[in-house]
Scaffold this motif. Structure first.
Motif, short mmCIF file in Angstrom:
data_model
loop_
_atom_site.label_atom_id
_atom_site.label_comp_id
_atom_site.label_asym_id
_atom_site.label_seq_id
_atom_site.Cartn_x
_atom_site.Cartn_y
_atom_site.Cartn_z
N SER A 129 26.29 -4.78 3.66
CA SER A 129 25.81 -3.18 2.91
C SER A 129 26.66 -3.06 1.82
CB SER A 129 26.18 -2.30 4.06
OG SER A 129 27.71 -2.04 4.27
N ASP A 130 27.81 -3.69 1.38
CA ASP A 130 28.54 -3.77 0.17
C ASP A 130 27.90 -4.54 -0.78
OD1 ASP A 130 30.42 -1.71 1.47
OD2 ASP A 130 31.04 -3.45 2.59
N ALA A 131 26.94 -5.10 -0.67
CA ALA A 131 26.64 -6.24 -1.74
C ALA A 131 26.53 -5.53 -3.00
CB ALA A 131 25.16 -6.81 -1.15
N HIS A 132 25.95 -4.46 -3.12
CA HIS A 132 25.91 -3.72 -4.60
C HIS A 132 27.26 -3.61 -5.37
CE1 HIS A 132 27.23 -0.38 -1.97
NE2 HIS A 132 27.48 0.10 -2.80
N LEU A 133 28.57 -3.72 -4.70
CA LEU A 133 29.68 -3.59 -4.97
C LEU A 133 30.00 -4.77 -5.92
CD1 LEU A 133 31.73 -1.89 -2.41
CD2 LEU A 133 30.96 -0.78 -4.26
N LEU A 134 29.43 -5.91 -5.52
CA LEU A 134 29.61 -7.28 -5.99
C LEU A 134 28.77 -7.58 -7.39
CD1 LEU A 134 30.11 -8.85 -2.47
CD2 LEU A 134 31.91 -7.98 -4.07
N GLU A 135 27.93 -6.75 -7.36
CA GLU A 135 26.91 -6.93 -8.45
C GLU A 135 27.12 -6.24 -9.73
OE1 GLU A 135 23.36 -5.72 -6.83
OE2 GLU A 135 23.23 -7.75 -5.45
N ASN A 136 26.70 -6.64 -10.74
CA ASN A 136 26.73 -5.88 -12.24
C ASN A 136 28.28 -5.74 -12.51
OD1 ASN A 136 24.00 -4.68 -10.92
ND2 ASN A 136 23.89 -5.91 -13.25
N LEU A 137 29.06 -6.50 -12.07
CA LEU A 137 30.38 -6.34 -12.36
C LEU A 137 30.56 -6.97 -13.94
CD1 LEU A 137 32.01 -7.34 -9.16
CD2 LEU A 137 31.91 -5.31 -10.21
N ASP A 138 31.73 -6.33 -14.69
CA ASP A 138 31.92 -6.82 -15.90
C ASP A 138 32.81 -7.86 -16.30
OD1 ASP A 138 33.76 -5.05 -15.41
OD2 ASP A 138 33.42 -3.51 -17.10
N TYR A 139 33.14 -8.67 -15.14
CA TYR A 139 33.86 -9.83 -15.35
C TYR A 139 33.36 -10.79 -14.29
CZ TYR A 139 35.52 -7.98 -10.86
OH TYR A 139 35.67 -7.37 -9.51
N PRO A 140 33.83 -12.10 -14.62
CA PRO A 140 33.30 -13.32 -13.61
C PRO A 140 33.83 -13.05 -12.16
CG PRO A 140 34.04 -14.08 -15.81
CD PRO A 140 34.65 -12.62 -15.65
N LEU A 141 32.99 -13.29 -11.16
CA LEU A 141 33.30 -13.04 -9.88
C LEU A 141 32.64 -14.57 -9.30
CD1 LEU A 141 34.34 -11.44 -7.24
CD2 LEU A 141 32.29 -10.67 -7.18
N VAL A 142 33.49 -15.19 -8.28
CA VAL A 142 32.90 -16.16 -7.63
C VAL A 142 33.49 -15.70 -5.98
CG1 VAL A 142 33.24 -18.71 -6.67
CG2 VAL A 142 33.15 -18.03 -9.18
N LEU A 143 32.42 -15.75 -5.13
CA LEU A 143 32.75 -15.56 -3.65
C LEU A 143 32.75 -16.91 -2.97
CD1 LEU A 143 30.08 -12.57 -3.12
CD2 LEU A 143 32.66 -12.49 -3.51
N PHE A 149 26.07 -12.69 -0.39
CA PHE A 149 26.12 -11.25 -0.58
C PHE A 149 25.00 -10.86 -1.13
CE2 PHE A 149 30.26 -11.26 1.35
CZ PHE A 149 30.26 -9.83 2.14
N SER A 150 24.65 -11.70 -2.50
CA SER A 150 23.73 -11.21 -3.18
C SER A 150 23.53 -12.44 -4.25
CB SER A 150 24.43 -10.11 -4.34
OG SER A 150 23.70 -10.36 -5.76
N ARG A 151 21.91 -12.44 -4.22
CA ARG A 151 21.60 -13.57 -5.59
C ARG A 151 21.97 -13.47 -6.88
NH1 ARG A 151 16.28 -12.57 -6.31
NH2 ARG A 151 16.62 -10.80 -5.78
N HIS A 152 22.85 -12.39 -7.16
CA HIS A 152 23.13 -12.26 -8.60
C HIS A 152 24.48 -12.65 -8.49
CE1 HIS A 152 19.50 -10.14 -9.14
NE2 HIS A 152 19.63 -9.39 -8.16
N VAL A 153 25.40 -13.32 -7.86
CA VAL A 153 26.60 -13.61 -7.78
C VAL A 153 26.74 -14.94 -7.51
CG1 VAL A 153 28.98 -13.19 -7.07
CG2 VAL A 153 26.96 -11.26 -7.03
#
Lengths: 342, 342
Positions: A129-143, A149-153
Motif C-alpha cells: 500500500s506504500d508503493a506510491h511513496l516509491l514512485e516519481n521520486l526525483d532521485y534514482p532508487l533501486v529496491l 512494489f511498482s513497475r516504475h522502479v
DNA sequence: ATGAAAGCGCTAACAA
DNA sequence: TTGTTAGCGCTTTCAT
C-alpha cells in the motif's frame, strides 16, 4: 586548515588548476600537475567534500537503507554493496532503518537533502500500500530483496517463492510430511514472509497436503535466532508431530535447530531443517545447514550497476525503462537434510 | 528543487527565519513558526545538508571505521554505535576498512575532508609503530577495542588479557590441561591477538604449564569461522592431545566446534570450548558457547559520549585530558564447558 | 593549458 | 523576534 586557494598560491597557479588536477582533468602540463601535487603534499591538503558537493551537485555517495547490520544477512549484504560501490569510485552511506516504518520513510527522504545521489533500499516495514511513496521520486532508487512494489522502479529481487518451494520440495522428496514453517509474520501482506510462506504452501499444495495451522511458527519480533527458537518451541508445544522444518531465514533455522537439539531431536534423523540466505554461519553450524543461496553477491553488483546507470542518465533524454532483475538462486544441500534418493 | 529562499518567500519571512525555525532556535513567534512549517510542507522542502555543513562547519556526522560488517561482532557493534549516536541527534558514516592498512589510513583522512566531525575507529591493521599517526590530529578521535596506542588519544577498550585469562582459568579449573589457542596471528605485535594470547599464556604460566607450540592455531586470514575450523584441524592434525580450546573470538570458536564435532569429539565431554565476544550466535550454537561478554553496549555508549564531549570542547579552552575507559567484562558460562565444582 | 568571475544554499555576525 | 549582509570552499562557465 588549508584551502584550495592556499594550494594554488603555493603552486603558483589558480584555484581552478588545482581543482582540475584533483579531479583528474587530463589536459594539464605534467610540470604543472607535479607542482600542484607537491603543494598539496606540503600543506597536507585534503579537499573539502561538502563544498565540492554543494557546487557540483553530485556527491559520489549512495545511500544504503537496510533494517539492521547485526543480522548477518544484512551485514554481509552491506559489505558486498560497499565493495561493488568502491569498484566504481562511489562511497556508501548506510542507514539502518530498524525495521520501522519511520526509519524507512526517513531513508527515502535522505537523497533530497542532497548528501547522497541515490538510494539502494531494502524495505522491511513498508508494504504494497506504500508503493506510491516509491514512485516519481526525483532521485534514482533501486529496491532490493523483496517482491515488486511498482513497475516504475528498478528492482533487484530473488526467487523468494521458488526458493522456499524448492526447500520444501527437498523435505517432501525425502519423505517428510509434517513440515513446520518458521518465521510467519502477522504484519506484512506482501513482504518476504508472505512470499516465503507462499512457496511453502505451494509446495505442500502440489502434493495435496493441507497446511496445518499448528505447524506455523510465528516470529513477529523479527527473524532472529531467539525468535526461531521460540517459534520452534511453540510448534513443538502444540503437540503436533514434526519431521521437517522450513525456516524463512538462516537465523531462524539456527534458532530452531538449537531448540530441537535441546529437546533431544536428532537432525536430520528426526527432523530435517532447511533455511534461507546462506549466511556464513550456515556452513559451520552443527549439523551444517541446508539452505537457499539467494545470490547476494549478484544482487549487490546488479543493484549498484542499476543505480550507476540512472545516475549517468542525462535529464533531458529518454530514460531506460525500469528493470526487474531476479538473481539466480541455488539450493545448497548440507547435513541438516538427508540426501535425496537419486 | 525548492530552496530555503523559496520557503521564505512563500511564508513571507526571510531565509534566516526559516533557518532559525529548522534548526530549533527558540525565540520565534508561534504563528511565524507555523507559517514556515506550512510552507515547508507545501513545497515538500528538505534542507540541503551540504550547504548547511559548508557554512556551519559542523555536520552532525561521525565516522565509524571498522574492519568488516559481515563479522557479527562488528555488525552488532555498528548497530550499537548508530543507536547511541541517534540518541544524541548524530548520524554515522560507516567506513569498513577491510582489515587493510590502506583502508585504515583512508578512514583517518576522512574527517579532514570535512564531511564527518570526528571518528570512532576500531583499528585492526595498524600497530604500535603507527601510534604517531593517531596523535595531534585536528579532529576528535576515539579508539576502540584494542590496546593503548597512545596516551594522547581517548580509548575505549576491554580487558583483553584478563578476559582470555579468565576463560583459560575456567578450563584449567575443570581439569583441562591440553588447551589449544585458536586465532594466533603472525602479523600484529600488539593487537587483540597478541593481548589475547598473552592472557592465555599468563593463565597457563600461573599454574606452571608451558605453552606447547602444537596447541597454537593460526588464523592469519582473519577471525572467521572458516579459519577457526581450519586452525582447529591443524592443531588436531599435529597429533597433540586436546581437551580444551580457547578461541580469540566467537566466530573462531564456532568454527573450531564445528571441526571438533565433525571429527566425533564431544563438547564439552572430550573438549571444552570458550570463545570471546558474546555475539548472538553464541547463545544458539549447539552446544551453546561459553564466552566472554566484552560489554559491547557500554563500549558504544562511552565511545559516542567521549566523542561528543570532544566535539563540544571550545577551541581556546583547556581540554580534558585523554581518557582510557575499560569496559566491564563478564564470563558467560554456557554448555560448551562443564560446570565448575563450587 | 590555464585563469577570472560568479554562485551553489545555507548560517554567522550583526543590526534593527 | 526578525532581517541584512557576507562568505563558507569549491566548480561552473566563459575567456584567453
Amino acid at each position: 586548515m588549508a584551502t584550495m586557494a592556499d594550494v594554488a598560491r603555493r603552486a603558483g597557479v589558480s584555484a581552478k588548476t588545482v581543482s582540475n588536477v584533483l579531479s583528474g582533468y587530463p589536459y594539464i602540463r605534467e610540470s604543472t600537475r607535479a607542482r600542484v601535487l607537491a603543494a598539496v603534499d606540503d600543506l597536507g591538503y585534503e579537499i573539502n567534500v561538502t563544498a565540492r558537493i554543494l557546487r557540483s551537485g553530485r556527491s559520489g555517495l549512495i545511500g544504503l537503507a537496510v533494517p539492521e547490520l547485526g543480522q548477518p544477512y544484512f551485514g554481509e549484504l552491506a559489505d558486498e554493496i560497499l565493495a561493488a560501490a568502491r569498484r566504481h569510485g562511489l562511497h556508501v552511506l548506510i542507514q539502518p532503518t530498524g525495521f520501522t516504518r519511520e526509519g524507512e520513510l526517513g531513508a527515502l527522504r535522505e537523497p533530497r537533502r542532497r548528501l547522497v545521489d541515490g538510494l539502494v533500499f531494502s524495505p522491511a516495514a513498508l508494504d504494497q500500500s506504500d508503493a506510491h511513496l516509491l514512485e516519481n521520486l526525483d532521485y534514482p532508487l533501486v529496491l532490493l530483496g523483496e517482491q515488486m512494489f511498482s513497475r516504475h522502479v528498478d528492482h533487484v529481487t530473488m526467487h523468494n517463492v521458488e526458493g522456499v518451494r524448492a526447500a520444501t520440495d527437498l523435505l517432501l522428496d525425502v519423505g517428510r510430511r509434517s513440515i513446520a514453517a518458521i518465521g510467519m509474520l502477522h504484519a506484512t501482506t506482501a513482504g518476504s514472509a508472505a512470499l516465503r510462506y507462499l512457496g511453502y504452501r505451494e509446495a505442500l499444495g502440489a502434493r495435496g497436503i493441507a497446511v496445518d495451522e499448528r505447524l506455523l511458527g510465528w516470529a513477529d519480533d523479527g527473524w532472529h535466532r531467539a525468535n526461531g527458537a521460540r517459534a520452534m518451541a511453540a510448534v513443538l508445544d502444540s503437540g503436533v508431530e514434526v519431521d521437517g522444518v522450513v525456516a524463512f531465514n538462516d537465523a531462524l533455522a539456527l534458532g530452531a535447530m538449537f531448540e530441537l537439539q535441546v529437546r533431544g531431536r536428532s537432525i536430520p534423523g528426526d527432523v530435517a531443517v532447511v533455511g534461507f540466505d546462506d549466511i556464513e554461519d550456515a556452513r559451520y553450524s552443527v549439523p551444517a545447514l541446508t539452505t537457499v543461496d539467494p545470490g547476494r553477491r549478484e544482487i549487490a553488483d546488479v543493484a549498484v550497476d542499476l543505480l550507476r546507470a540512472r545516475l549517468d542518465e542525462v535529464p533531458g533524454a529518454t530514460r531506460r525503462p525500469p528493470v526487474l532483475h531476479v538473481a539466480d538462486l541455488r539450493l545448497v544441500e548440507r547435513e541438516s537434510t538427508p540426501a535425496r534418493a537419486s
